[in-house]
Design an enzyme around this catalytic site. Sequence first.
Site, PDB file in Angstrom:
ATOM      1  N   ARG A 251       0.824  -1.207   0.000  1.00 36.92           N
ATOM      2  CA  ARG A 251       0.000   0.000   0.000  1.00 36.92           C
ATOM      3  C   ARG A 251       0.860   1.259   0.000  1.00 36.92           C
ATOM      4  O   ARG A 251       1.771   1.381   0.803  1.00 36.92           O
ATOM      5  CB  ARG A 251      -0.919   0.010   1.222  1.00 36.92           C
ATOM      6  CG  ARG A 251      -1.861  -1.175   1.206  1.00 36.92           C
ATOM      7  CD  ARG A 251      -2.835  -1.149   2.347  1.00 36.92           C
ATOM      8  NE  ARG A 251      -3.692  -2.319   2.240  1.00 36.92           N
ATOM      9  CZ  ARG A 251      -4.730  -2.573   3.023  1.00 36.92           C
ATOM     10  NH1 ARG A 251      -5.047  -1.718   3.993  1.00 36.92           N
ATOM     11  NH2 ARG A 251      -5.463  -3.655   2.846  1.00 36.92           N
TER      12      ARG A 251
ATOM     13  N   SER B 226     -11.256  -4.905   9.187  1.00 36.91           N
ATOM     14  CA  SER B 226     -12.330  -4.212   8.500  1.00 36.91           C
ATOM     15  C   SER B 226     -13.132  -5.246   7.726  1.00 36.91           C
ATOM     16  O   SER B 226     -12.563  -6.013   6.965  1.00 36.91           O
ATOM     17  CB  SER B 226     -11.711  -3.186   7.556  1.00 36.91           C
ATOM     18  OG  SER B 226     -12.686  -2.300   7.112  1.00 36.91           O
TER      19      SER B 226
END
Length: 462
Positions: free
Chosen positions: A287, A377
């Site tokens: 990321r 998440s």
Amino acid sequence: MATWSILYYLRNDPDVLRESLRKRGMDPRLVDEAVKADEEWRKLKRMVDEVRHKHNVVTRRIAEERDPERRRELIEQARSLIRERERLEEQLKRVEARRNELLLSLPNIVHESVPVGFSEDENVPIRFWGRPRVYVEHLEAFKQQTERWGFKVDYELIDWKPVGHADMLEYVLGLGDTRKAGEVAGSRFYYLFDDIVWLDIALLLYAIDFMTRKGYRLVLPPYMVRRKVIMGVIDMETFKDAIYKVEGEDLYLIATAEHPLAALYMNEEIPEEQLPIKLVGVSPCFRKEAGAGNRDLKGIFRVHQFHKVEQFIFAKPEESWALLEELIRNAEELFQGLGLPYRVVNVCSGELGAPAAKKYDLEVWMPAQGRYREMVSASNTTDWQSYRLNIRLVRRKGMVKEYVHTLNSTAIASTRTITAILENYQEPDGTVVIPRVLRKYLEMFPKAPKDAIHPVKKEKVN
RNA sequence: GCCGGGGUCGCCUAGCCUGGCAGGGCGCCGGCCUGCUAAGCCGGUGGGGGUUCACCCCGCGCGGGUUCAAAUCCCGCCCCCGGCGCCA
């Protein structure tokens, strides 16, 4: 036949989409633009089809016509129709590109159970677990994060301040080097050593063991995917902030195993009796963290690269909401096993991200920071990804085709979970106790730590 | 990376050389027939548009080109199989 929910509402009840955009803090006029573009596209398509039809008729007559003179006339007629067609087709192409761009820019429809809000503090905690260690000076902050929402959470008050995870790693344990990694690769990279590496591996094995026992199929996916795949699973915003590209190739490093797992069935039809398909992927994640600014710059909480075990489900639309609960419960069981006190929050509309219709975050209490921080998440992306990846569901009766629903959730993200362990299992002398559930994954290795990770010996002061 | 073979409607396959509305088989769905099942027969079986079962457009791995007309001819790319090369 296959109806995408967003296109359905766009044509039949655009107010639903406008309301959803408002909840996300976006301009609802985007819907009007999309409606207009769709109408324009349909009108133009009708015109183009008509000219194409005329041309096809003439062309077929040419094939039968034997008389050379008559033939020449027909060919001239066909040529003129082509000119008209090309003119219209050019317009259609432009309008179509605009329409598709608009359709693909629309975020998922916010589920009714999602709290409306536009910042992280408007996420609504729905349950707490565990007995957090709260440093006296964090007591007010702790109450703010629990009692404000009407929860009475039992806690252990401590009078010593735990060392933050970043300093623990680098200085107390001496098992990480982000300074050298910065020189070698850049900020947000790291070298980890010895016991922390064992811990990383043990966490992955723990999650893999747990998830496969639950019947999830273990998958090691591609770590790079084509552009069309990445655009099928995330929105432009996320793409810009998160995705690394391989130079000179149509390849992008995955930001999570979710991306290649979602694409496992792209352009396919799944018979309903095969659903739900439950997968557990294990992969590194890459990321850019371009939007993060200076947040969490120290340590390994927010980094460019980490390992993750990911839950992923392909589901029938009518079962996806129940499966979202299953995913978050799985994650909770994993964190309960680790003994890390957490809360689950229902993420507010403005913080959802375009793909999700609803999202739960699991946040672990960090004793050195005095905050709950995101570890997991879990999202129901309904038909948002499956429309883009063209993954359909075929019902046994009547050959009805719809889009499947996709769901994803973290099981364990290695580096983040390590930060939580470094703070929650820290003793006043700097020793880090290893959570019991991880020990069996360390036992078989003679050099792996067994019960605890010890501080590096202080150099003698003469 | 090089050489060769290949990619056609869910699956298998014909058509490609020689351009003229993509044909057959299997599976599946519906109907007829039937004591039930099977067989048999009829229709359907990709995407889109539409005044929604008239009709029309697009679709032969993807993208271009030639042509009145492309699965078919030409160019580029992707993927699969085989061989060679390279390689942990």
